[in-house]
Scaffold this motif. Structure first.
Motif: not given
Length: 390
Positions: A214-224, A356-369
């Motif tokens: 489930k991906t919310p109908d919201l704007e997100s960063p553009k990527y290819q 790979p560079k050091p570090g990372c990101l976690l992307a969370r798309y949804n409201d957990p509640g």
């Protein structure tokens, strides 16, 4: 899915697309043996997971012994593909006169032996999916061979959640030396090892992409999407702006209310800014001990037009264009799972020769509640030092 390309139009002048082959239309099509597709992918996966390049040749004595009718013929066909392939799924369509009537199309789960069958396959994909294509390059790779590299993204409109199917790979196109038309078109996917028709591995690759996210109908960063392997995608992100503050841990929510307050109007001009997705938490070191939490701001905003934060702990920052490897997963992103996903992704990247560079990101798309855990879309991203599709 034998046809899998889109491209940018080249600026060099080309012959009219409907007459480029007209001076050969009266030629008699030779038997299909003139151009046999290779039995194996030009890139074979070895037992350690790496891909080794091997060479193959057109298995026909005429092709091996006869020089091209014109030394520039294959180069002209390369230019022709740059012009013709963008019309693969539009109303104009591709120029069928560029193909022998008896032409072999293959991918791991589809095959057709005539140009009519190939065009039928294109029409079926148009009706069931919403194809979007990116052609990365077209190259001459042999006396009678052209190779293209592409990305294909499709949405399966018949399912309520409209899953996104992503395929990347190469197409090897054989040229009939008698007609100078395409006589074979063989697709190889980056995500599987067994490229032969009919590949059960290929079918399973399709099925697993039909799962519910489930991906919310919201704007997100553009990527290819540049490449999709069995375990990760490589994406090129456009620049975007984030509002951020210190967090507690990768899977934590510490600091979220602070940055959310900024977009809800707790800023110098009390401006309310639309919500976007995903929420990022970023660790900049290998130990994931230094963490920030970030909300992406709408693409129409820039640093000069955004209101100043009311708190010193809040920062506005532009993230430059970059290439990231991404591992997608569902469920609740608890800390142990996120750390394991990061380690697995990093190991895969190093195995495949990426940096790979050091570090990372976690992307969370949804409201957990408000989202069932099995439908949650989560991603671990690792920025890459460099990346090439050559």
């Amino acid at each position: 899915m034998a046809a899998t390309q889109i491209c940018h139009r080249v600026s060099s002048p080309l012959p009219h697309r409907r007459t480029i082959f007209s001076h050969r239309n009266n030629a008699v099509n030779p038997p299909s043996a003139f151009c046999l597709p290779p039995k194996k992918s030009p890139y074979l996966r070895t037992t350690n997971g790496k891909r080794a390049k091997v060479k193959w040749v057109v298995r026909q004595s005429v092709a091996e012994e006869s020089p091209p009718k014109s030394k520039d013929e294959v180069e002209r066909l390369v230019e022709f593909l740059y012009e013709d392939l963008p019309h693969l799924f539009d109303d104009q369509g591709i120029d069928r006169t560029a193909y022998d009537e008896r032409v072999k199309f293959r991918d791991p789960i589809t095959k057709h032996d005539t140009v009519s069958g190939y065009l039928f396959n294109i029409a079926m994909l148009k009706s069931l999916f919403r194809p979007d294509f990116l052609l990365h390059w077209v190259k001459k790779t042999g006396p009678y061979e052209i190779t293209t590299r592409w990305t294909m993204v499709m949405k399966f409109a018949l399912l309520p959640w409209k899953p996104e199917l992503v395929f990347t790979g190469t197409s090897v196109m054989g040229i009939n030396p008698e007609t100078n038309k395409f006589c074979s078109h063989i697709d190889y996917w980056d995500s599987i090892a067994n490229q032969d028709y009919f590949s059960l591995e290929g079918l399973l690759d399709v099925i697993k992409q039909l799962r519910i996210y489930k991906t919310p109908d919201l704007e997100s960063p553009k990527y290819q999407i540049l490449k999709r392997t069995a375990t990760y995608e490589v994406r090129q992100y456009d620049p975007f702006i984030v509002v951020e503050t210190d967090g507690d841990k990768l899977s934590g929510s510490g600091g979220f209310n602070t940055v959310a307050g900024y977009i809800f109007g707790k800023n110098a001009t009390t401006e309310k800014i639309p919500m976007t997705t995903p929420v990022f938490t970023q660790a900049v070191d290998e130990n994931t001990s230094n963490v920030s939490i970030q909300i992406v701001l709408p693409a129409e905003k820039d640093l000069d037009s955004l209101p100043a934060p009311n708190q010193e702990t809040i920062k506005l920052r532009k993230v430059d264009r970059g290439i990231a490897a991404v591992s997608k997963f569902s469920g609740k992103p608890v800390e142990d799972i996120v750390i394991e996903k990061e380690k697995s992704l990093r190991n895969d990247l190093i195995r495949d020769g990426l940096k790979p560079k050091p570090g990372c990101l976690l992307a969370r798309y949804n409201d957990p509640g408000r989202t069932w855990s099995f439908m949650m879309r989560n991603e671990v991203l690792i920025w890459l030092e460099e990346f090439s599709l050559e």
